[in-house]
Design a protein around this motif. Structure first.
Motif, mmCIF file in Angstrom:
data_model
loop_
_atom_site.group_PDB
_atom_site.id
_atom_site.type_symbol
_atom_site.label_atom_id
_atom_site.label_comp_id
_atom_site.label_asym_id
_atom_site.label_seq_id
_atom_site.Cartn_x
_atom_site.Cartn_y
_atom_site.Cartn_z
ATOM 1 N N ALA A 8 0.834 -1.200 0.000
ATOM 2 C CA ALA A 8 0.000 0.000 0.000
ATOM 3 C C ALA A 8 0.870 1.252 0.000
ATOM 4 C CB ALA A 8 -0.907 0.011 1.223
ATOM 5 N N ASP A 9 0.316 2.366 -0.493
ATOM 6 C CA ASP A 9 1.059 3.625 -0.478
ATOM 7 C C ASP A 9 0.304 4.740 0.237
ATOM 8 O OD1 ASP A 9 -0.956 4.118 -2.234
ATOM 9 O OD2 ASP A 9 0.305 4.565 -3.958
ATOM 10 N N SER A 10 -0.817 4.387 0.889
ATOM 11 C CA SER A 10 -1.597 5.414 1.583
ATOM 12 C C SER A 10 -1.491 5.307 3.100
ATOM 13 C CB SER A 10 -3.075 5.332 1.164
ATOM 14 O OG SER A 10 -3.606 4.044 1.456
ATOM 15 N N TYR A 11 -0.757 4.315 3.589
ATOM 16 C CA TYR A 11 -0.525 4.202 5.026
ATOM 17 C C TYR A 11 0.863 3.624 5.260
ATOM 18 C CZ TYR A 11 -2.172 -0.597 4.108
ATOM 19 O OH TYR A 11 -2.348 -1.866 3.597
ATOM 20 N N VAL A 12 1.369 3.840 6.490
ATOM 21 C CA VAL A 12 2.739 3.414 6.803
ATOM 22 C C VAL A 12 2.820 1.892 6.838
ATOM 23 C CG1 VAL A 12 3.326 5.513 8.049
ATOM 24 C CG2 VAL A 12 2.281 3.617 9.286
ATOM 25 N N THR A 13 3.938 1.354 6.364
ATOM 26 C CA THR A 13 4.127 -0.096 6.338
ATOM 27 C C THR A 13 5.422 -0.551 7.003
ATOM 28 O OG1 THR A 13 5.118 0.096 4.128
ATOM 29 C CG2 THR A 13 2.758 -0.389 4.232
ATOM 30 N N ALA A 14 6.420 0.317 7.072
ATOM 31 C CA ALA A 14 7.725 -0.107 7.605
ATOM 32 C C ALA A 14 7.610 -0.601 9.042
ATOM 33 C CB ALA A 14 8.727 1.048 7.528
#
Length: 387
Positions: free
Chosen positions: A194-200
């Motif tokens: 996803a690119d609309s919320y943090v994932t790291a």
């Protein structure tokens, strides 16, 4: 080559596509580094890159090191490599499925017959999904398709007397169990893409979760080939994720995510080291900034005006209070702030940690928890097969 920038603005994840262009030069590390730097300079972000994410190719990895940017391999790409390598243990069965799918893609007659039989059986008209080495989990999607279309595929191949080897009952059982083992890898890939919320900040938990669920499957599967598949997946993840909790970017983001904090860690030493780095950063950000020209604060000026007669009486106390303030240790303040943060209850996993960040009470070292907009460049080297 495509370059995308991710950063936080007004407590929201924002992405900007900086550039996408045909890269006709030799794909050497030096050439890639030169092009990446050119794009970064064009947008004036060359000194703002916190982390650069790319696939695991040696040339792009070295290019990012040349630029002295912090590099982290794309987890989705890493998972794809792990799965593709492990699937070699059941290559004959996978090759049979590939041959069947390719036959349907080549033959319009076979495809139309398949659709007709799917309708007769009351099944959804699912199109055959072909494996693509550059697409994440494409082999899983292919295997899942043939399982979902099993009866229609068997009937179609028999009716048209297709020139492909059919799957045996044992191989169908292998595919069923293999898809059960591979399903969590697909779920993780979707979640981190996803690119609309943090994932790291999720990566430590997701990687450990994959290892645990695959180990559980290893004890439950019954077919020999899938046992080998699960064992190969576990061994590969053990190598890839062995010291992932000591990755500075991932450990600090996990610790600073109010949904996870210390619960993201299995290794207490890794958690302690992350806390030490965070406390040190908080101490640096927490240094008091004097007003220009030695001005006093507005509040102090008003107090002086309100009680001019008492200033002499309070002078000795004020001298001691001023001395105490100058002796305050920023490191101690930072440690207290971090401790206070850790004692707060965890947010729900479904909560957005960015939107909740501004609700925290402000403090001297709070800037480490409410970080300013920080562009993250993601670079992706195009696959030669597609260019």
């Amino acid at each position: 080559m495509s370059v995308t920038c991710y950063f936080v603005e007004n407590y929201k994840m924002v992405s900007c596509h900086l550039d996408c262009f045909e890269f006709s030069d030799r794909h050497t590390s030096e050439n890639l580094a030169e092009e990446l730097l050119k794009v970064a300079k064009e947008w004036d972000v060359e000194n703002k890159v916190v982390c650069c994410v790319s696939d695991n190719a040696a040339n792009i990895t070295k290019a990012i090191k040349i630029l002295k940017w912090f590099h982290h391999p794309c987890l989705a790409h890493t998972i794809n490599l792990i799965v593709r390598d492990a699937l070699k243990v059941m290559k004959p069965t996978v090759d049979k499925v590939k041959a069947i799918v390719e036959f349907f893609h080549r033959s319009t007659t076979a495809t139309q017959k398949l659709k007709s039989i799917q309708r007769q059986m009351g099944m959804p008209e699912l199109r055959p999904k072909q494996e693509c080495t550059t697409r994440c989990n494409s082999t899983f999607h292919m295997l899942k398709w043939i399982l979902e279309s099993k009866d229609a595929v068997i009937s179609t191949l028999a009716v048209i007397n297709a020139p492909v080897d059919p799957l045996s009952q044992e191989e169908w059982e292998v595919l069923q169990e293999a898809c059960t083992v591979l399903e969590p890898f697909e779920q993780v890939t979707v979640e981190i893409s996803a690119d609309s919320y943090v994932t790291a900040s999720k990566m430590l938990i997701l990687c450990k979760g994959l290892q645990r669920v695959t180990a559980e499957h290893q004890t439950r599967v019954t077919t020999g080939k899938v046992m080998e598949l699960a064992a190969a997946l576990c061994a590969s993840m053990d190598r890839k994720f062995h010291r992932i909790e000591y990755n500075s970017i991932l450990s600090e983001t996990s610790m600073l995510d109010p949904r996870f904090k210390k619960l993201a860690f299995n290794d207490n030493r890794a958690a302690d080291e992350a806390l030490q780095r965070i406390s040190a950063a908080a101490a640096r950000y927490g240094q008091p900034t004097p007003l220009p020209g030695g001005q006093k604060g507005e509040e102090a000026t008003e107090d002086d005006q309100e009680e001019p007669q008492a200033s002499g009486v309070w002078r000795f106390f004020e001298e001691r209070a001023t001395g105490d303030t100058t002796r305050r240790n920023p490191s101690a303040d930072a440690i207290m702030e971090v401790r206070s943060y850790l004692e707060e209850p965890l947010l729900q996993r479904s909560a957005d940690p960015l939107s909740c960040a501004h609700l925290r009470p402000s403090s001297a070292s709070d800037s480490v928890f409410q970080q300013p907009s920080s562009p993250h460049l993601r670079s992706r080297q195009p696959c030669p097969a597609l260019t």
